[in-house]
Motif scaffolding. Structure first.
Motif, PDB file in Angstrom:
ATOM      1  N   THR A 136       0.862  -1.072   0.107  1.00 31.74           N
ATOM      2  CA  THR A 136      -0.082   0.025  -0.219  1.00 31.74           C
ATOM      3  C   THR A 136       0.835   1.413   0.016  1.00 31.74           C
ATOM      4  O   THR A 136       1.994   1.332   0.616  1.00 31.74           O
ATOM      5  N   ILE A 137       0.373   2.110  -0.725  1.00 38.73           N
ATOM      6  CA  ILE A 137       1.361   3.591  -1.119  1.00 38.73           C
ATOM      7  C   ILE A 137       0.640   4.638  -0.137  1.00 38.73           C
ATOM      8  O   ILE A 137      -0.639   4.712  -0.249  1.00 38.73           O
ATOM      9  N   TYR A 138       1.393   5.561   0.488  1.00 38.31           N
ATOM     10  CA  TYR A 138       1.051   6.371   1.145  1.00 38.31           C
ATOM     11  C   TYR A 138       1.820   7.733   0.975  1.00 38.31           C
ATOM     12  O   TYR A 138       2.857   7.511   0.163  1.00 38.31           O
ATOM     13  N   HIS A 139       1.372   8.893   1.292  1.00 35.44           N
ATOM     14  CA  HIS A 139       2.150  10.149   1.243  1.00 35.44           C
ATOM     15  C   HIS A 139       2.067  10.887   2.532  1.00 35.44           C
ATOM     16  O   HIS A 139       0.775  10.835   3.004  1.00 35.44           O
ATOM     17  N   VAL A 140       3.230  11.377   3.024  1.00 38.07           N
ATOM     18  CA  VAL A 140       3.250  11.956   4.301  1.00 38.07           C
ATOM     19  C   VAL A 140       2.017  13.336   4.419  1.00 38.07           C
ATOM     20  O   VAL A 140       1.570  13.389   5.497  1.00 38.07           O
ATOM     21  N   ASP A 141       1.857  13.712   3.433  1.00 35.17           N
ATOM     22  CA  ASP A 141       0.954  14.896   3.484  1.00 35.17           C
ATOM     23  C   ASP A 141      -0.487  14.691   2.667  1.00 35.17           C
ATOM     24  O   ASP A 141      -1.516  14.830   3.260  1.00 35.17           O
ATOM     25  N   SER A 142      -0.377  13.933   1.518  1.00 35.91           N
ATOM     26  CA  SER A 142      -1.460  13.806   0.727  1.00 35.91           C
ATOM     27  C   SER A 142      -2.454  12.476   1.051  1.00 35.91           C
ATOM     28  O   SER A 142      -3.442  12.388   0.751  1.00 35.91           O
ATOM     29  N   ALA A 143      -1.529  11.354   1.537  1.00 34.02           N
ATOM     30  CA  ALA A 143      -2.288  10.100   1.827  1.00 34.02           C
ATOM     31  C   ALA A 143      -1.716   9.549   3.054  1.00 34.02           C
ATOM     32  O   ALA A 143      -0.784   8.589   3.022  1.00 34.02           O
ATOM     33  N   PRO A 144      -1.729  10.262   4.039  1.00 36.57           N
ATOM     34  CA  PRO A 144      -1.017   9.966   5.262  1.00 36.57           C
ATOM     35  C   PRO A 144      -1.507   8.701   5.914  1.00 36.57           C
ATOM     36  O   PRO A 144      -2.907   8.450   5.937  1.00 36.57           O
ATOM     37  N   PRO A 145      -1.011   7.548   6.653  1.00 33.71           N
ATOM     38  CA  PRO A 145      -1.425   6.538   7.277  1.00 33.71           C
ATOM     39  C   PRO A 145      -2.230   7.149   8.803  1.00 33.71           C
ATOM     40  O   PRO A 145      -2.027   8.371   8.941  1.00 33.71           O
ATOM     41  N   THR A 146      -3.042   6.288   9.006  1.00 33.52           N
ATOM     42  CA  THR A 146      -3.858   6.696  10.448  1.00 33.52           C
ATOM     43  C   THR A 146      -2.835   6.987  11.412  1.00 33.52           C
ATOM     44  O   THR A 146      -2.715   8.108  12.198  1.00 33.52           O
ATOM     45  N   ARG A 147      -2.001   6.158  11.607  1.00 33.78           N
ATOM     46  CA  ARG A 147      -1.073   6.160  12.592  1.00 33.78           C
ATOM     47  C   ARG A 147       0.549   6.249  11.765  1.00 33.78           C
ATOM     48  O   ARG A 147       0.753   5.523  11.010  1.00 33.78           O
ATOM     49  N   ALA A 148       0.966   7.394  12.315  1.00 38.90           N
ATOM     50  CA  ALA A 148       2.464   7.901  11.533  1.00 38.90           C
ATOM     51  C   ALA A 148       3.517   6.638  11.590  1.00 38.90           C
ATOM     52  O   ALA A 148       3.682   5.931  12.281  1.00 38.90           O
ATOM     53  N   GLY A 149       4.003   5.920  10.215  1.00 37.52           N
ATOM     54  CA  GLY A 149       4.708   5.153  10.012  1.00 37.52           C
ATOM     55  C   GLY A 149       4.388   3.762   9.842  1.00 37.52           C
ATOM     56  O   GLY A 149       4.969   2.875   9.857  1.00 37.52           O
ATOM     57  N   GLN A 150       2.978   3.562  10.162  1.00 38.65           N
ATOM     58  CA  GLN A 150       2.430   2.364  10.030  1.00 38.65           C
ATOM     59  C   GLN A 150       1.468   1.964   9.146  1.00 38.65           C
ATOM     60  O   GLN A 150       0.473   2.866   8.889  1.00 38.65           O
ATOM     61  N   CYS A 151       1.280   1.024   8.472  1.00 41.22           N
ATOM     62  CA  CYS A 151       0.372   0.498   7.557  1.00 41.22           C
ATOM     63  C   CYS A 151      -1.175   0.318   7.772  1.00 41.22           C
ATOM     64  O   CYS A 151      -1.126  -0.563   8.923  1.00 41.22           O
ATOM     65  N   ASP A 152      -2.016   1.047   7.537  1.00 39.94           N
ATOM     66  CA  ASP A 152      -3.275   0.988   7.957  1.00 39.94           C
ATOM     67  C   ASP A 152      -3.750  -0.518   7.677  1.00 39.94           C
ATOM     68  O   ASP A 152      -4.611  -1.044   8.312  1.00 39.94           O
ATOM     69  N   ARG A 153      -3.504  -1.075   6.542  1.00 37.51           N
ATOM     70  CA  ARG A 153      -4.084  -2.380   6.390  1.00 37.51           C
ATOM     71  C   ARG A 153      -3.320  -3.584   7.064  1.00 37.51           C
ATOM     72  O   ARG A 153      -4.100  -4.629   7.339  1.00 37.51           O
ATOM     73  N   CYS A 154      -2.108  -3.585   7.196  1.00 39.30           N
ATOM     74  CA  CYS A 154      -1.546  -4.602   7.655  1.00 39.30           C
ATOM     75  C   CYS A 154      -0.635  -4.522   9.074  1.00 39.30           C
ATOM     76  O   CYS A 154       0.058  -5.422   9.618  1.00 39.30           O
ATOM     77  N   GLY A 155      -0.369  -3.328   9.261  1.00 40.09           N
ATOM     78  CA  GLY A 155       0.367  -2.774  10.568  1.00 40.09           C
ATOM     79  C   GLY A 155       1.836  -2.904  10.309  1.00 40.09           C
ATOM     80  O   GLY A 155       2.612  -2.318  11.236  1.00 40.09           O
ATOM     81  N   SER A 156       2.391  -3.302   9.245  1.00 40.79           N
ATOM     82  CA  SER A 156       3.775  -3.077   8.975  1.00 40.79           C
ATOM     83  C   SER A 156       4.284  -1.698   9.014  1.00 40.79           C
ATOM     84  O   SER A 156       3.669  -0.739   8.863  1.00 40.79           O
ATOM     85  N   ALA A 157       5.520  -1.697   9.329  1.00 41.10           N
ATOM     86  CA  ALA A 157       6.586  -0.316   9.543  1.00 41.10           C
ATOM     87  C   ALA A 157       6.607   0.256   8.113  1.00 41.10           C
ATOM     88  O   ALA A 157       7.051  -0.671   6.958  1.00 41.10           O
ATOM     89  N   LEU A 158       6.116   1.363   7.515  1.00 42.50           N
ATOM     90  CA  LEU A 158       6.261   2.188   6.362  1.00 42.50           C
ATOM     91  C   LEU A 158       7.863   2.245   5.884  1.00 42.50           C
ATOM     92  O   LEU A 158       8.727   2.685   6.959  1.00 42.50           O
ATOM     93  N   VAL A 159       8.114   2.163   4.850  1.00 41.88           N
ATOM     94  CA  VAL A 159       9.440   2.289   4.313  1.00 41.88           C
ATOM     95  C   VAL A 159       9.685   3.349   3.303  1.00 41.88           C
ATOM     96  O   VAL A 159       8.548   3.655   2.423  1.00 41.88           O
ATOM     97  N   LEU A 160      10.854   3.997   3.336  1.00 39.47           N
ATOM     98  CA  LEU A 160      11.156   4.910   1.861  1.00 39.47           C
ATOM     99  C   LEU A 160      11.647   4.012   0.952  1.00 39.47           C
ATOM    100  O   LEU A 160      12.542   3.228   1.210  1.00 39.47           O
ATOM    101  N   ARG A 161      11.286   3.940  -0.242  1.00 37.11           N
ATOM    102  CA  ARG A 161      11.886   3.415  -1.471  1.00 37.11           C
ATOM    103  C   ARG A 161      13.550   3.723  -1.473  1.00 37.11           C
ATOM    104  O   ARG A 161      13.567   5.055  -1.729  1.00 37.11           O
TER     105      ARG A 161
END
Ligand code: AP5
Length: 219
Positions: A136-161
């Motif tokens: 799942t793709i997020y953006h810090v401003d335009s599509a932020p996750p509910t909890r910073a740094g954590q995937c809404d769907r599966c809870g994994s820690a988000l990464v920078l490519r």
């Protein structure tokens, strides 16, 4: 539905593809995601692809053509598919045309070209965060996750490519201009190209995408 998404790095192809694939119940065939998974798993394909991806260069044509051929002949693509990030060169587009002929498969219905001014591409890529598990793709401003740094769907820690580093982004944009932009003309000549102005919110772009896709869909 059988569609191809074209557009510069960061234009929003993956974001829109994830939504459309769910709505249409068709597989999203993202060569970038397949390659990233292979890199993560350390497979021979991943080891071969990584040095090209980290440098912002394209993986050799024969490698990605092989990946797509295998995917498209799998049963889950029988009802349709969404190609996100393939073809990326004229050689790949010609190989894809040949693949359809060889397998007697129906042709592509739409090639959607997403278009956004360059400064917005930079903003989108610099703020992108991605889930390494469910993609799942997020953006810090335009599509932020509910909890910073954590995937809404599966809870994994988000990464920078790793290829979103500014110097690699510059190479990817140049590679796009030189090797992928010629496909706009390639598909325009075949009457398949539909342009979508993607300089708008994710929701607005999705509405524009649906309007285009529905308008050209054969009855
Ligand atoms: P790939 O993963 O395909 O990368 P890309 O084409 O460069 O595209 P991106 O994934 O960077 O961007 P996107 O357009 O999907 O934007 P996104 O939706 O994430 O390929 C990576 C690498 O793999 C290549 O460099 C190459 O090495 C290799 N590769 C892959 N396919 C290949 C092929 N066929 N041949 C050879 N090599 C291949 O959105 C970006 C950000 O913007 C996100 O944060 C998102 O939340 C945000 N956003 C999206 N839409 C909006 C909006 N409307 N408003 C505001 N923010 C938005």
């Amino acid at each position: 539905m059988r569609v191809i998404f074209l557009g510069a790095p960061g234009v929003g192809k993956g974001t829109q593809a994830q939504r459309l694939a769910v709505q249409e119940a068709i597989p999203q065939v993202s060569t970038g995601a397949i390659l990233r998974e292979a890199v993560q798993q350390g497979t021979p394909l991943g080891r071969e692809a990584q040095r090209f991806m980290d440098a912002g260069q394209l993986v050799p044509d024969e490698v990605v053509i092989g990946i797509v051929r295998e995917k498209l002949t799998s049963p889950d693509c029988a009802r349709g598919y969404l190609l996100d990030g393939f073809p990326r060169t004229v050689v790949q587009a010609e190989a894809f045309d040949q693949m359809l002929k060889d397998t007697g498969s129906p042709g592509i219905e739409h090639v959607i070209s997403f278009e956004v001014p360059a400064p917005e591409l930079v903003r989108r890529l610099s703020g992108r965060r991605q889930c390494p598990t469910c993609q799942t793709i997020y953006h810090v401003d335009s599509a932020p996750p509910t909890r910073a740094g954590q995937c809404d769907r599966c809870g994994s820690a988000l990464v920078l490519r790793t290829d979103d580093a500014p110097e690699t982004v510059a190479v990817r944009r140049q590679v796009y201009e030189e090797q992928t932009r010629p496909l706009v003309e390639y598909y325009q000549k075949r009457g398949l190209l539909r342009r979508v102005d993607a300089a708008a919110s994710i929701e607005q772009v999705y509405e524009r995408l649906l309007a285009v896709a529905c308008a050209v869909r054969p009855s």
